[in-house]
Design an enzyme around this catalytic site. Structure first.
Site, mmCIF file in Angstrom:
data_model
loop_
_atom_site.group_PDB
_atom_site.id
_atom_site.type_symbol
_atom_site.label_atom_id
_atom_site.label_comp_id
_atom_site.label_asym_id
_atom_site.label_seq_id
_atom_site.Cartn_x
_atom_site.Cartn_y
_atom_site.Cartn_z
ATOM 1 N N LYS A 117 12.300 9.949 24.359
ATOM 2 C CA LYS A 117 13.653 10.094 24.903
ATOM 3 C C LYS A 117 14.440 8.872 24.469
ATOM 4 C CE LYS A 117 16.099 8.984 28.380
ATOM 5 N NZ LYS A 117 17.406 8.880 27.704
ATOM 6 N N GLU B 9 9.414 -3.453 27.689
ATOM 7 C CA GLU B 9 10.099 -4.438 26.836
ATOM 8 C C GLU B 9 11.529 -4.511 27.351
ATOM 9 O OE1 GLU B 9 8.395 -6.027 24.452
ATOM 10 O OE2 GLU B 9 6.588 -4.833 24.772
ATOM 11 N N CYS C 226 18.344 -7.573 22.290
ATOM 12 C CA CYS C 226 17.575 -8.133 23.416
ATOM 13 C C CYS C 226 17.281 -9.599 23.183
ATOM 14 C CB CYS C 226 16.283 -7.356 23.605
ATOM 15 S SG CYS C 226 15.269 -7.278 22.136
ATOM 16 N N GLU D 118 22.513 -11.176 31.602
ATOM 17 C CA GLU D 118 22.509 -10.694 30.225
ATOM 18 C C GLU D 118 23.803 -9.923 29.991
ATOM 19 O OE1 GLU D 118 19.832 -7.443 29.224
ATOM 20 O OE2 GLU D 118 19.440 -8.356 27.280
HETATM 21 P P1 NAD Z 1 18.638 1.158 30.144
HETATM 22 O O1 NAD Z 1 17.496 0.556 30.832
HETATM 23 O O2 NAD Z 1 19.820 1.577 30.900
HETATM 24 O O3 NAD Z 1 18.157 2.464 29.342
HETATM 25 C C1 NAD Z 1 17.085 2.458 28.425
HETATM 26 C C2 NAD Z 1 16.521 3.853 28.304
HETATM 27 O O4 NAD Z 1 15.912 4.208 29.541
HETATM 28 C C3 NAD Z 1 17.580 4.918 28.050
HETATM 29 O O5 NAD Z 1 17.027 5.929 27.213
HETATM 30 C C4 NAD Z 1 17.849 5.467 29.442
HETATM 31 O O6 NAD Z 1 18.374 6.763 29.439
HETATM 32 C C5 NAD Z 1 16.447 5.414 30.039
HETATM 33 N N1 NAD Z 1 16.392 5.332 31.506
HETATM 34 C C6 NAD Z 1 17.263 4.730 32.353
HETATM 35 N N2 NAD Z 1 16.858 4.861 33.631
HETATM 36 C C7 NAD Z 1 15.689 5.556 33.593
HETATM 37 C C8 NAD Z 1 14.775 6.018 34.586
HETATM 38 N N3 NAD Z 1 14.973 5.799 35.899
HETATM 39 N N4 NAD Z 1 13.676 6.698 34.196
HETATM 40 C C9 NAD Z 1 13.437 6.924 32.889
HETATM 41 N N5 NAD Z 1 14.289 6.529 31.892
HETATM 42 C C10 NAD Z 1 15.384 5.848 32.237
HETATM 43 O O7 NAD Z 1 18.982 0.120 29.018
HETATM 44 P P2 NAD Z 1 20.109 0.191 27.926
HETATM 45 O O8 NAD Z 1 21.412 -0.159 28.527
HETATM 46 O O9 NAD Z 1 19.998 1.490 27.178
HETATM 47 O O10 NAD Z 1 19.607 -0.975 26.946
HETATM 48 C C11 NAD Z 1 19.934 -2.293 27.086
HETATM 49 C C12 NAD Z 1 18.767 -3.100 27.610
HETATM 50 O O11 NAD Z 1 17.622 -2.952 26.788
HETATM 51 C C13 NAD Z 1 19.093 -4.584 27.593
HETATM 52 O O12 NAD Z 1 18.655 -5.177 28.793
HETATM 53 C C14 NAD Z 1 18.252 -5.092 26.419
HETATM 54 O O13 NAD Z 1 17.932 -6.469 26.472
HETATM 55 C C15 NAD Z 1 17.054 -4.229 26.508
HETATM 56 N N6 NAD Z 1 16.316 -4.230 25.245
HETATM 57 C C16 NAD Z 1 15.084 -4.845 25.213
HETATM 58 C C17 NAD Z 1 14.377 -4.899 24.005
HETATM 59 C C18 NAD Z 1 13.023 -5.565 23.906
HETATM 60 O O14 NAD Z 1 12.315 -5.360 22.924
HETATM 61 N N7 NAD Z 1 12.634 -6.381 24.877
HETATM 62 C C19 NAD Z 1 14.933 -4.333 22.845
HETATM 63 C C20 NAD Z 1 16.197 -3.730 22.937
HETATM 64 C C21 NAD Z 1 16.882 -3.675 24.142
#
Ligand code: NAD
Length: 495
Positions: free
Chosen positions: A182, A257, A291, A386
């Site tokens: 997803k 992550e 990130c 962040e």
């Molecule tokens: P997000 O957590 O809102 O969403 C990430 C994914 O999870 C999306 O596909 C979303 O639809 C899904 N999701 C959200 N809530 C969920 C739930 N309750 N159950 C299952 N799936 C769910 O994050 P975002 O805004 O899409 O991304 C930004 C974040 O990602 C930032 O904090 C960034 O630092 C982090 N990030 C981390 C890494 C890493 O390798 N550590 C890499 C890239 C981004």
């Protein structure tokens, strides 16, 4: 630049075909952040559709459709995926650019080069991997037999859709699993196209399936599905906590992550030009939506005036504009709500001064000026939260001890950067920084042979070959008795 086409409707890809849009499905607009235009409709997968995707993955796994193939055929398929990605790189980069806003000139390096590396790396690994075998005593020949885990749920964010999705698909496949991915509901286009390349490369149908939709709907149905064995998640802390709790309730192995607020320390011994190049790239590449962005830049006091002046001068000269223009250096942020959130984070406060930028750029789409803040306290909101946008927070420090203390003063621990020509500083940083990666005199360069992941609230687990091998497979210890085993006791020989 050649204009490619994209579908008007984004649907699930299950058993090797895209489903027809369902009239009952919740529609989600897919918007080009460079123009603000509505370019496609995503039809959200509800629990029934998620079930269909998981059942397809489970069927393919149980039939051994992928893990039952000869090793050489699996290795060749991974290489073919890499080759097809190279062949379609212009189209995939274009899709990522109109969906995410990444400048097209950067997409080749940041998107398709990484996808190609992800698959070739595991093809190389599979061709060479050997398991431990040992004769530990006179009685047994022992070895480790490795099994795939089963059905993997892979959940990824919008800031690097194809790169992050394939960072999970490649190892899931390499270790013999089937999966359901997803991706983010904001940026589904490039991954949808990539799914057809997997099938064209020879990945059997049902082995990699895609569902689209919001996290609390599609994502949570996927995580909670009883036929899912493990969950790999990249995204923010809030979703990470919900996913870890749901996975924990079912005792599913879970890799998280998460976010970061990484420090980039500029010592007075640093090569100033290198440090400027590196710190600018560290926060303004991909409009800061990384990130591992070096979002807190800590500068030693005796070079602070010169460094800050030159940093602002260069930030103001960054060419912000149409991501499809090859001269563009920084595009928009990815979607409207995020655009508002980034702008809100720049609201002046007593512990922070806006040195440059901080405003939206007057044009269609979600463009924000490269922004430079000066924080007067390590506890300022701009140093702790962040922002995930083109916003650099600068701070001034006196001693290196103070720099390390400020760098560690965060609930995150993903990455750290040091710009220094002193060995003692570099060694102290390596020993004392609480972060999963330290780059000395270099921007982030990921290497799949090395662990990547976070301390503290930046995650649980590492993405790197050693951790991922154990995450995506089960180890089985096998022991053959090599002699007539003397039993410790013999039971049931009569009363
Ligand atoms: P997000 O957590 O809102 O969403 C990430 C994914 O999870 C999306 O596909 C979303 O639809 C899904 N999701 C959200 N809530 C969920 C739930 N309750 N159950 C299952 N799936 C769910 O994050 P975002 O805004 O899409 O991304 C930004 C974040 O990602 C930032 O904090 C960034 O630092 C982090 N990030 C981390 C890494 C890493 O390798 N550590 C890499 C890239 C981004």
């Amino acid at each position: 630049m050649t204009r490619f086409s994209h579908p008007d409707a984004v649907t699930s890809y299950i058993d090797g075909v895209f489903l027809s849009p369902s009239r009952d499905a919740h529609p989600i607009p897919v918007v080009n952040p460079g123009t603000g235009a509505y370019i496609a409709t995503l039809y959200e997968a509800g629990p029934a559709e998620v079930d269909r995707a998981v059942q397809a993955a489970a069927r393919s796994f149980e039939a051994g459709a992928w893990h039952g193939l000869p090793l050489e055929q699996r290795v060749n398929t991974l290489r073919r995926i890499a080759a097809l990605t190279a062949e379609h790189a212009d189209e995939l980069c274009w899709l990522e650019s109109i969906d995410l806003g990444i400048p097209i000139a950067q997409a080749r390096g940041a998107v398709t080069a990484r996808v190609i590396r992800n698959f070739n790396f595991y093809a190389d690994h599979l061709g060479q991997a050997v398991e431990r075998a040992a004769r530990l005593d006179d009685l047994y020949q022992r070895y480790v037999h490795r099994d795939p885990v089963g059905v993997c749920a892979l959940i990824t964010p919008w800031n690097a859709p194809l790169m992050l999705a394939t960072s999970k698909i490649a190892p899931a496949l390499a270790f013999g699993n089937s999966c359901v991915i997803k991706t983010s509901e904001y940026t589904p286009l490039a991954l949808a196209r990539f799914m057809t390349l997997l099938t064209e490369a020879g990945v059997p149908t049902g082995v990699v399936n895609l569902v689209n939709g919001r996290g609390p709907v599609t994502g949570s149905a996927l995580v909670a599905h009883p036929r899912v064995d493990i969950v790999s998640f990249t995204g923010g802390g809030q979703a990470g906590r919900a996913i870890a709790a749901a996975a924990g309730a079912d005792l599913k192995r879970c890799d998280l992550e998460l976010g970061g607020k990484s420090a980039s320390i500029v010592s007075d011994s640093a090569d100033l030009e290198l440090a400027l190049d590196g710190t600018l790239l560290g926060i303004f590449a991909n409009a800061g939506q990384m990130c591992f962005a070096g979002s807190r830049i800590l500068v030693q006091r005796n070079i602070a005036d010169v460094f800050i002046e030159r940093f602002i001068e260069r930030a103001r000269k960054i060419r912000v504009g149409d991501p499809l223009d090859p001269r563009t250096e920084m595009g928009p942020v990815a979607y409207e709500a995020h655009f508002q959130r980034v702008l809100d984070s720049v609201t002046p406060a007593s512990d922070m001064t806006v040195l440059s930028g901080g405003h939206a750029i007057e044009r269609p789409g979600y463009f924000i000026e490269p922004t430079v803040l000066l924080a007067h306290s390590a506890d300022a909101r701009a140093c702790q939260e962040e922002i995930f946008g083109p916003v650099a927070t600068l701070m001034v420090y006196d001693t290196f001890d103070e720099a390390l203390a400020i760098a560690n003063r965060t609930r995150y621990g993903l990455a750290a950067y040091l710009w220094s020509n002193r060995l003692d500083e570099s060694m102290a940083a390596a020993q004392r920084l609480r972060a999963g990666t330290l780059m000395v005199n270099s921007p982030m360069v990921l290497d799949l042979r090395m662990p990547f992941g976070g301390y503290k609230e930046s995650g649980i687990g590492r993405e790197g070959i050693d951790s991922l091998r154990n995450f995506y497979s089960e180890e089985k210890a096998v022991a053959f008795a090599t002699c007539m085993m003397p039993m410790p006791m013999r039971l049931g020989l009569g009363k």
